[in-house]
Design a protein around this motif. Structure first.
Motif, PDB file in Angstrom:
ATOM      1  N   HIS A 148     -24.102  37.428 -15.079  1.00  0.00           N
ATOM      2  CA  HIS A 148     -23.740  35.780 -15.182  1.00  0.00           C
ATOM      3  C   HIS A 148     -24.826  34.997 -15.500  1.00  0.00           C
ATOM      4  O   HIS A 148     -24.856  33.920 -16.407  1.00  0.00           O
ATOM      5  N   ARG A 149     -26.119  35.475 -15.348  1.00  0.00           N
ATOM      6  CA  ARG A 149     -27.262  34.870 -15.680  1.00  0.00           C
ATOM      7  C   ARG A 149     -27.677  35.538 -17.276  1.00  0.00           C
ATOM      8  O   ARG A 149     -28.812  34.894 -17.776  1.00  0.00           O
TER       9      ARG A 149
ATOM     10  N   ARG B 123     -26.171  40.571 -11.724  1.00  0.00           N
ATOM     11  CA  ARG B 123     -26.671  39.115 -12.365  1.00  0.00           C
ATOM     12  C   ARG B 123     -26.313  39.166 -13.942  1.00  0.00           C
ATOM     13  O   ARG B 123     -26.773  38.412 -14.684  1.00  0.00           O
TER      14      ARG B 123
END
Length: 402
Positions: A400-401, A398
């Motif tokens: 990219h979060r 994750r």
């Protein structure tokens, strides 16, 4: 705990010396770490499986040794990728994680040549020494060396680092700190704020047994959260004079990560893995989380009042993993990945380990994975001096979060 207990008196004297107000991060530091008095320095049992054993909360290594065995697969890969053969664990608790890691690394054919524990509690150190006596490579240190070539492990370490509290009142930001509760029989004309605070200590201890000893006090500040929480529609009765947002920022945790990064870079190669509960920035400062994440744990029950029973309960806050990753990157590390604890442990072959375990052991390990238990609440952040495809983030990354 009595109103004139030594820890409260110590904090009250610090408030007096500071002119009647302490920022919350300093209050939290004293409440948790004051030598011999703070929650983590007093020598009492803090972690276990339930209130029946006198503990206040459970950690993954205490819940199941399979946690450490799965984590060992990631540490073994980090050894191969970095050439390091040292592990540095912060806040090792009872030594449960170290025992699991050391045994599994040996089974995997990647034994740690040196395993260093950094822990402030002399009582915990004694428990660790007894539990880990079979491994002569285990050592203890009070701080990181100037140069470190190894793998750093921090399980539920960042959440126990003092945080600053910010409160937005009427559109203006304030830093929330701690003052002494108003007490009767105060001198009518105190000469200085310090005299006034010292008089309050004496009066409070003698004239108001059982009453609140500390209170919140807000002061205007230039500090800001990294994201301005949006306004929420609330009724006039809800709004009143109360803060419409209370939240935390984590300068000490960020400084710690930056220090780890600098020492790993100075050593030439290494990695770090932090496991904790928290959110990326966008979720941390979401408008629906307008009361922040600060919480206390005692006898496996949670409350939101860190100003009561000071020294008798844990004080903690969730981690802003975006800020943690940025602190690491600013200090020269690469982010290997960021994911939930469940994804990380599955990637590290926990299901295969569970197949070989007994039914009770499987049931305990399932709590590490279950979404309503630890699996989704806890996250894992991986960092390293250079990029490589880390096993724990092979699926479900994750990053990219952040």
């Amino acid at each position: 705990m009595t109103e004139n207990n030594p820890l409260q008196e110590l904090i009250a004297r610090r408030i007096a010396a500071a002119g009647g107000w302490l920022p919350f991060d300093e209050f939290m530091r004293l409440a948790l770490y004051a030598p011999g008095l703070g929650y983590y320095a007093r020598g009492a049992r803090t972690f276990g499986l339930g209130p029946g054993d006198g503990s206040d909360f459970v950690t993954a290594p205490e819940l199941s040794p399979l946690f450490g065995r799965a984590l060992a697969a990631q540490v073994a890969q980090a050894f191969d990728e970095t050439g390091a053969r040292e592990v540095w664990e912060f806040g090792a608790g009872s030594g449960a994680l170290a025992a699991s890691l050391l045994a599994e690394l040996e089974r995997l054919g990647r034994p740690a040549q040196r395993y260093v524990i950094v822990d402030i509690s002399s009582t915990l150190r004694a428990r660790q020494q007894q539990r880990l006596a079979a491994w002569p490579q285990v050592q203890w240190a009070s701080a990181l060396p100037q140069a470190l070539r190894g793998v750093v492990i921090g399980n539920e370490v960042l959440d126990a680092m003092p945080v600053k509290l910010l409160a937005r009142l009427g559109g203006r930001w304030h830093e929330r700190g701690v003052a002494l509760a108003p007490a009767p029989c105060m001198p009518k004309t105190p000469e200085t704020p310090v005299n006034r605070a010292q008089a309050a200590i004496k009066t409070k201890a003698s004239a108001m047994p059982g009453g609140p000893f500390f209170v919140w006090q807000d002061r205007p500040t230039n500090l800001r959260p990294p994201v301005e929480p949006e306004e929420m529609d609330v009724s006039e009765s809800e709004r009143g004079m109360a803060a419409d947002v209370v939240t935390e920022i984590h300068p000490q945790a960020q400084a710690f990560i930056a220090t780890v990064a600098e020492r790993l870079r100075a050593g030439g190669a290494g990695a770090a893995f932090f496991i904790d509960y928290g959110f990326p920035e966008a979720e941390y400062y979401h408008p629906q989380r307008r009361s922040g994440t600060l919480a206390c744990h005692r006898a496996h029950r949670m409350d939101g009042d860190p100003l009561s029973a000071v020294g008798e309960k844990d004080i903690t806050a969730h981690i802003d993993f975006t800020a943690a990753a940025l602190a690491a990157q600013d200090a020269g590390l690469h982010v290997l990945g960021y994911t939930s604890q469940a994804h990380f442990l599955i990637n590290c072959s926990l299901p295969a380990l569970m197949e070989q375990a007994s039914l009770p052991e499987r049931a305990a390990a399932m709590k590490l994975l279950a979404e309503h238990e630890m699996g989704e609440l806890f996250k894992v952040l991986g960092l390293a001096t250079r990029e490589w495809p880390a096993l724990g983030f092979a699926a479900g990354d994750r990053t990219h979060r952040l």
